[in-house]
Design an enzyme around this catalytic site. Structure first.
Site, mmCIF file in Angstrom:
data_model
loop_
_atom_site.group_PDB
_atom_site.id
_atom_site.type_symbol
_atom_site.label_atom_id
_atom_site.label_comp_id
_atom_site.label_asym_id
_atom_site.label_seq_id
_atom_site.Cartn_x
_atom_site.Cartn_y
_atom_site.Cartn_z
ATOM 1 N N LYS A 181 3.192 1.308 -12.588
ATOM 2 C CA LYS A 181 2.814 -0.085 -12.636
ATOM 3 C C LYS A 181 1.968 -0.473 -11.438
ATOM 4 O O LYS A 181 1.250 -1.461 -11.451
ATOM 5 C CB LYS A 181 4.069 -0.965 -12.623
ATOM 6 C CG LYS A 181 4.967 -0.842 -13.805
ATOM 7 C CD LYS A 181 6.190 -1.765 -13.587
ATOM 8 C CE LYS A 181 7.262 -1.458 -14.575
ATOM 9 N NZ LYS A 181 8.498 -2.218 -14.262
ATOM 10 N N ASP A 237 0.154 9.339 -1.481
ATOM 11 C CA ASP A 237 1.151 9.629 -0.456
ATOM 12 C C ASP A 237 1.246 11.148 -0.309
ATOM 13 O O ASP A 237 0.413 11.760 0.344
ATOM 14 C CB ASP A 237 2.457 8.964 -0.898
ATOM 15 C CG ASP A 237 3.578 9.058 0.119
ATOM 16 O OD1 ASP A 237 3.302 9.228 1.304
ATOM 17 O OD2 ASP A 237 4.754 8.943 -0.280
ATOM 18 N N VAL A 261 5.015 0.674 2.297
ATOM 19 C CA VAL A 261 4.336 -0.614 2.130
ATOM 20 C C VAL A 261 4.621 -1.220 0.757
ATOM 21 O O VAL A 261 4.901 -0.502 -0.210
ATOM 22 C CB VAL A 261 2.809 -0.491 2.347
ATOM 23 C CG1 VAL A 261 2.491 -0.137 3.783
ATOM 24 C CG2 VAL A 261 2.191 0.528 1.393
ATOM 25 N N ARG A 315 5.782 -6.946 -5.904
ATOM 26 C CA ARG A 315 4.488 -6.627 -6.524
ATOM 27 C C ARG A 315 3.560 -7.846 -6.463
ATOM 28 O O ARG A 315 2.348 -7.717 -6.473
ATOM 29 C CB ARG A 315 4.664 -6.219 -7.992
ATOM 30 C CG ARG A 315 5.397 -4.902 -8.190
ATOM 31 C CD ARG A 315 5.224 -4.411 -9.625
ATOM 32 N NE ARG A 315 6.183 -3.375 -9.974
ATOM 33 C CZ ARG A 315 6.031 -2.076 -9.705
ATOM 34 N NH1 ARG A 315 4.967 -1.658 -9.065
ATOM 35 N NH2 ARG A 315 6.939 -1.202 -10.063
HETATM 36 P P1 5GP Z 1 2.802 10.692 -4.243
HETATM 37 O O1 5GP Z 1 2.992 11.504 -5.470
HETATM 38 O O2 5GP Z 1 1.383 10.707 -3.736
HETATM 39 O O3 5GP Z 1 3.782 11.054 -3.179
HETATM 40 O O4 5GP Z 1 3.225 9.215 -4.586
HETATM 41 C C1 5GP Z 1 2.445 8.340 -5.302
HETATM 42 C C2 5GP Z 1 3.271 7.175 -5.774
HETATM 43 O O5 5GP Z 1 4.407 6.934 -4.925
HETATM 44 C C3 5GP Z 1 2.464 5.907 -5.706
HETATM 45 O O6 5GP Z 1 1.759 5.697 -6.891
HETATM 46 C C4 5GP Z 1 3.533 4.858 -5.490
HETATM 47 O O7 5GP Z 1 4.078 4.499 -6.735
HETATM 48 C C5 5GP Z 1 4.591 5.580 -4.697
HETATM 49 N N1 5GP Z 1 4.442 5.299 -3.260
HETATM 50 C C6 5GP Z 1 4.020 6.139 -2.289
HETATM 51 N N2 5GP Z 1 4.021 5.544 -1.091
HETATM 52 C C7 5GP Z 1 4.448 4.284 -1.292
HETATM 53 C C8 5GP Z 1 4.625 3.150 -0.444
HETATM 54 O O8 5GP Z 1 4.398 3.152 0.788
HETATM 55 N N3 5GP Z 1 5.067 2.007 -1.042
HETATM 56 C C9 5GP Z 1 5.322 1.928 -2.379
HETATM 57 N N4 5GP Z 1 5.745 0.751 -2.840
HETATM 58 N N5 5GP Z 1 5.160 2.970 -3.210
HETATM 59 C C10 5GP Z 1 4.717 4.132 -2.673
#
Ligand code: 5GP
Length: 189
Positions: A53, A113, A163, A175
């Site tokens: 989302k 991330d 964040v 959100r």
């Molecule tokens: P990744 O697979 O790159 O570790 O994570 C991607 C997803 O993790 C993002 O689309 C998001 O939904 C969530 N995410 C990663 N870091 C954050 C953050 O600092 N805050 C929030 N709210 N979601 C995060």
């Protein structure tokens, strides 16, 4: 819900939030990203795929900053659940409604991330026969990267902190913030 949260008069100025990027900074950067995408995509009709989302607010502003012919679709990927750290588990929860063979794709994501989600998703979309798959991400936490991901259009590099706001949530909250903030203490939420 803690007592302090229940008494907070304003969600947008909740004391558990440390502002990181203002709404104005975000809009200025998105206007630049939109202009860049419009230049690159003139006459090509790319399909923008928003990752639900979290990307819904970013996508809605980004498409309005692209003065070119584009289409939009959405896909939903499993991510954090209720916590603040990636489980590393990736699953398509809601798939695309259209085939993407022969299409130029721009995936629109809120934040990169570890890169686990995006590396899976980009490979998945490429395997469906898309002509090209690019990535537009509003935020990037480079220090946290486990899997390399090429970001073609980036809003902001940010430090390693959790964040919220502007589409990003903590357990479905925040959100709706019109800016991006560091959530100081998730246990107080
Ligand atoms: P990744 O697979 O790159 O570790 O994570 C991607 C997803 O993790 C993002 O689309 C998001 O939904 C969530 N995410 C990663 N870091 C954050 C953050 O600092 N805050 C929030 N709210 N979601 C995060």
């Amino acid at each position: 819900m803690s007592a302090s949260t229940a008494q907070s008069p304003s969600e947008f100025s909740n004391p558990n939030l440390e502002p990181l990027l203002t709404g104005e900074q975000i809009q200025t950067r998105i206007a630049e990203m939109g202009a860049e995408i419009a230049r690159d995509c003139a006459g090509r009709n790319p399909l923008l795929i928003g990752v639900l989302k979290g990307a819904f607010v970013f996508l809605s502003d980004l498409v309005r900053a692209i003065d070119a012919r584009v289409s939009t679709e959405f896909i939903a990927i499993s991510s954090y659940g209720g916590g603040t750290r990636s489980s590393g588990e990736v699953r398509i929860v809601k798939d695309l409604d259209v085939p993407i063979e022969g299409r130029e794709i721009i995936v629109v994501e809120d934040i990169v991330d570890t890169g686990l989600t995006l590396s899976y998703l980009l490979a998945n979309l490429e395997s469906r026969g898309a002509t090209s798959v690019k990535l537009a991400a509003l935020l990037n936490k480079q220090e946290r990267r486990l899997r390399e991901v090429k970001i073609d259009y980036l809003g902001f590099d940010i430090p390693d902190a959790f964040v919220v706001g502007y589409g990003l949530d903590f357990a479905e909250r925040y959100r709706n913030l019109p800016y991006i903030a560091v959530l100081k203490d998730p246990s107080q939420d």
